[in-house]
Design an enzyme around this catalytic site. Structure first.
Site, PDB file in Angstrom:
ATOM      1  N   GLU A 110      35.008  34.626  32.434  1.00  0.00           N
ATOM      2  CA  GLU A 110      34.721  35.980  32.910  1.00  0.00           C
ATOM      3  C   GLU A 110      35.214  37.057  31.957  1.00  0.00           C
ATOM      4  OE1 GLU A 110      35.958  33.556  34.766  1.00  0.00           O
ATOM      5  OE2 GLU A 110      34.746  33.356  36.591  1.00  0.00           O
ATOM      6  N   MET A 141      48.410  39.568  10.927  1.00  0.00           N
ATOM      7  CA  MET A 141      48.977  40.906  11.080  1.00  0.00           C
ATOM      8  C   MET A 141      50.431  40.830  11.545  1.00  0.00           C
ATOM      9  SD  MET A 141      48.560  44.011  10.591  1.00  0.00           S
ATOM     10  CE  MET A 141      46.928  44.735  10.610  1.00  0.00           C
ATOM     11  N   PHE A 183      41.333  31.773  50.872  1.00  0.00           N
ATOM     12  CA  PHE A 183      41.001  31.026  49.666  1.00  0.00           C
ATOM     13  C   PHE A 183      40.269  31.941  48.673  1.00  0.00           C
ATOM     14  CE2 PHE A 183      37.959  28.301  47.302  1.00  0.00           C
ATOM     15  CZ  PHE A 183      38.903  27.659  46.508  1.00  0.00           C
ATOM     16  N   GLN A 184      40.730  31.927  47.450  1.00  0.00           N
ATOM     17  CA  GLN A 184      40.177  32.750  46.371  1.00  0.00           C
ATOM     18  C   GLN A 184      40.152  34.233  46.713  1.00  0.00           C
ATOM     19  OE1 GLN A 184      36.541  30.842  44.875  1.00  0.00           O
ATOM     20  NE2 GLN A 184      37.875  29.718  43.462  1.00  0.00           N
TER      21      GLN A 184
END
Ligand SMILES: Cc1ncc(C[n+]2csc(CCOP(=O)(O)OP(=O)(O)O)c2C)c(N)n1
Ligand SMILES: [Mg+2]
Lengths: 159, 564
Positions: free
Chosen positions: B49, B477, B111-112
């Protein structure tokens, strides 16, 4: 310097945490914050007391205005305004100090709202100076607990 | 007509002119995915995502349109946070839809379930939890409006499952009225006149432009402004592309890794005209010593950007393009004063030329391939016309310094947040928006591993992005800072011998893989890779200990540049 801001916001869930979150995320401090519905139930009015120099106050005002749910921000401190706060003071009451507590409370137009054998609870309203003076006088008599609402404020006159 | 929440979402996206969704499915958004299936809406399936948000971001930055994402609740939603924060810092218009557990379960640790509206409050321009399907169309309309208007930014819309399932009468609102949101576009004419008064007096003026110029499509107006007045211009990292870098009035980039002439010019100027820039600490160096003798004019659409870090003399709140156009009108009207600028600032321009001649951006090509050389070659091979995305670190700075950007929306980089892993998904999104352009991710060997999985996305949709890894076997860097400020104690920055074989990795994903180890191979193999019809990854083995210079150490003044 201390500033009192009047902030008109949408009366929606989450708005309070957006405002509070803004202050904590940007390191601005909140001395007190009061919020309640206005005559128009879709709007709430927040009174926020904060501190900062000119540059910080400019940022606070702008950042508040930037929140989508904030409709209007007024820095009352720039003008004449009235402010009030309500305080509840629970005193350790004994036979010997009861009369003195009541006398002081009277001077400040306080009201007794609860009594027990060991305590006396007083309600008072006023501006910052008045409440500070009252607390100062009551302290030596034994304050058990204090609760205060935080300031609400309004511009004077027709402004 | 009654529609379900899922149907309303798809219909509303069509109304908003959305062409593509970057997304990843899950339980909470199954009904929306079913609608996507039925309506055949274009959807790009990412592999993480975070990749979806960066891809939508690259799509938005390269095209000027709003990027759209769709993810599931809980972990799907929390995976978007870095992408949102990246887009928020760089003012990229996105609308991200997240699934949510049913309203009745919210707050129950279902849930979730994740409180994504709470989590993202400080990294979105605004966010919504839709509690009733009746509000859905209005909220979507507002979300797109807020994302794209004013100072753009990401907006998140959280969609509980029952809202997606419920039905209501659908009508997409025509009008919008958000009483707490009225961005200012037109600059105050009085301020504009006062700004010109300063410009007409200045002996050592310099223009400093940022990403706002690109976002407001003001490059043309800026060109007019600069060339009419003959005042030099320097760009921030985000501003690259706003003005042709090789133009005689261009000083190149300023700031921590800016050019000698740009940092000297700012420091010695008597007037800074800041346009769509926000005085970031990477640009100003030590704030107290930034342009100490200059008056400052600041044009920006976001009032909070003005006088945030630096006290401004003439603030002009407004859209960069609109304000520049108003300025130009006044400039034309005040022709006589305009003509006098040239004579007044001639010594200043001569001084700048001296600085320019003294320490040009340079590197020495020795036996081992220098990363700067690779970037220069890419510039030549693509005639400076590619869209360049970058990762973060030295690769990003070399891309900024050595690829010559001439057009807006061609440089996609995470400037504000500095997000490693941004480049590849952003390149994918840019390729979706610009199917006919060459899109290259200039990458580091560290960063590329942060979202390498998106190579699968590029392969699946045959998006011919090219990843060019400047492989220095270090988190370069960070290594550079350790070299300079920590006595070369290279704590956890060496990746030598533990990196994957990037060629095999590319091939495993189904992309073309190349490796370049010799200088003479740089040009031909880059050419070959660029000619590949599908996605390709090139692993270029470069000098390990090359540094990015000039460099202003963090917190030092701009004049304290380390030059080599
Ligand atoms: C997500 C994230 N984690 C850590 C950092 C800190 N950081 C900045 S640059 C850098 C090194 C990047 O290494 P590489 O991708 O190989 O690029 P190079 O500098 O070598 O070109 C790191 C770790 C960051 N910017 N982003
Ligand atoms: Mg590296």
């Amino acid at each position: 310097m201390k500033h009192t801001l009047s902030v008109l916001v949408e009366n929606e869930f989450g708005v309070l945490s957006r405002v509070a979150g803004l202050f904590s995320a940007r390191g601005f401090n909140i001395e007190s914050l009061c919020v309640a519905e206005t005559l128009d139930p879709t709007l709430s009015l927040m009174t926020i007391v904060t501190r900062g120099d000119e540059m910080i106050m400019e940022q606070i005002t702008k950042q508040l205005n930037k929140l989508i749910n904030v409709i209007k921000v007024t820095d009352l401190s720039a003008r004449k305004f009235v402010d009030r706060e309500l305080i509840l003071i629970k005193m350790k009451a004994t036979k010997t100090n009861r009369a003195e507590i009541l006398r002081i409370s009277d001077i400040f137009r306080g009201k007794v709202v609860d009594v027990s054998h060991k305590t006396l609870t007083i309600e008072a309203t006023g501006d910052e100076g008045k409440l500070a003076a009252m607390i100062e006088l009551l302290k030596p008599l034994g304050i058990k607990e204090i609760a205060r609402t935080g300031k609400i404020a309004m511009l004077r006159g027709a402004q | 007509m009654k529609l379900t929440g899922a149907e309303i979402l798809i219909e509303s996206l069509k109304k908003e002119g959305v062409e593509v969704i970057f997304g990843y499915p899950g339980g909470a958004v199954l009904n929306i995915y079913d609608e996507i299936y039925k309506s055949d809406f274009r959807h790009i399936l990412v592999r993480h995502e975070q990749g979806a948000v960066h891809a939508a971001d690259g799509y938005a930055r390269s095209s000027g349109k709003v990027g759209v994402c769709l993810v599931t609740s809980g972990p799907g939603a929390t995976n978007t946070v870095t992408g949102l924060a990246t887009a928020y810092m760089d003012s990229v218009p996105l609308v991200v839809f997240t699934g949510q557990v049913p309203t009745l379960l919210i707050g129950n640790d279902a849930f979730q379930e994740a409180d994504i509206v709470g989590i993202t409050r400080s990294c979105t321009k605004h966010n919504y939890l839709v509690k009733d399907v009746k509000d859905l169309a209005r909220i979507i309309k507002e979300a797109f409006y807020i994302a794209a208007s004013g100072r753009p930014g990401p907006v998140l819309v959280d969609l509980p499952k029952n809202v997606i399932l419920d039905s209501t009468e659908y009508a997409y609102p025509e009008e919008i009225d958000i009483r707490g949101y009225h961005p200012t576009y037109t600059g105050h004419i009085y301020q504009i006149k006062r700004a010109l008064d300063l410009i007409y007096k200045a002996k050592r003026p310099v223009t400093y432009v940022g990403g706002g110029v690109i976002i407001s499509d003001a490059a043309e107006a800026l060109y007019q402004f600069i060339t009419t007045l003959g005042i030099p211009v320097t760009m921030t990292l985000m501003g690259l592309g706003a003005f042709p870098i090789r133009h005689p009035l261009s000083l190149g980039m300023l700031g921590m890794h800016g050019t000698f002439q740009a940092n000297m010019a700012i420091s010695e100027s008597d007037l800074v005209i800041a346009i769509g820039a926000r005085f970031d600490d990477r640009v100003t160096g030590k704030v107290d010593e930034f342009a100490p003798n200059a008056k400052i004019i600041h044009i920006d659409i976001d009032p909070t950007s003005i006088s945030k870090n630096i006290k401004v003399d003439i603030p002009i709140v407004g859209d960069c393009k609109k304000v520049l156009q108003s300025l130009l009108k006044e400039i034309v009207a005040r022709e006589e004063e305009t003509e006098k600028i040239e004579g007044r600032i001639k010594p200043w321009l001569e001084q700048i030329e001296k600085w320019r001649g003294k320490h040009a951006l340079a590197y020495e090509q020795e036996d081992v391939i220098k990363p700067q050389y690779v970037v220069e070659k890419l510039g030549e091979l693509t005639k400076g016309e590619a869209i360049i995305a970058t990762e973060v670190g030295q690769n990003q700075m070399w891309a900024a310094q050595f690829y010559e950007f001439n057009k807006p929306r061609t440089f996609l980089t995470s400037g504000g947040l500095g997000t490693m892993g941004y480049g590849l998904p952003a390149a994918i999104g840019a390729q979706v928006a610009n199917p006919d352009k060459t899109v290259i991710d200039i990458a580091g060997d560290g960063s590329i591993q942060m979202n390498i999985q998106e190579l699968a996305t590029a392969v699946q949709y045959n998006l011919p992005v090219k990843v060019v890894i400047l492989n220095n076997a270090y988190l370069g860097m960070v290594r550079q800072w350790q070299e300079l400020f920590f006595d070369r104690r290279y704590s956890y920055t060496c990746m030598e011998k533990i990196a994957p074989d990037f060629v095999k990795l590319a091939e495993a994903y189904g992309a073309a893989g190349f490796r370049i180890e010799k200088i003479k191979d740089v040009e031909p193999i880059l050419k070959e890779a660029l000619a590949v019809k599908g996605p390709a990854m090139v692993d270029v083995i470069v000098e390990k200990f090359e540094g990015v210079y000039p460099m202003v150490p963090a917190g030092a003044s701009l004049k304290q540049m380390l030059l080599v």
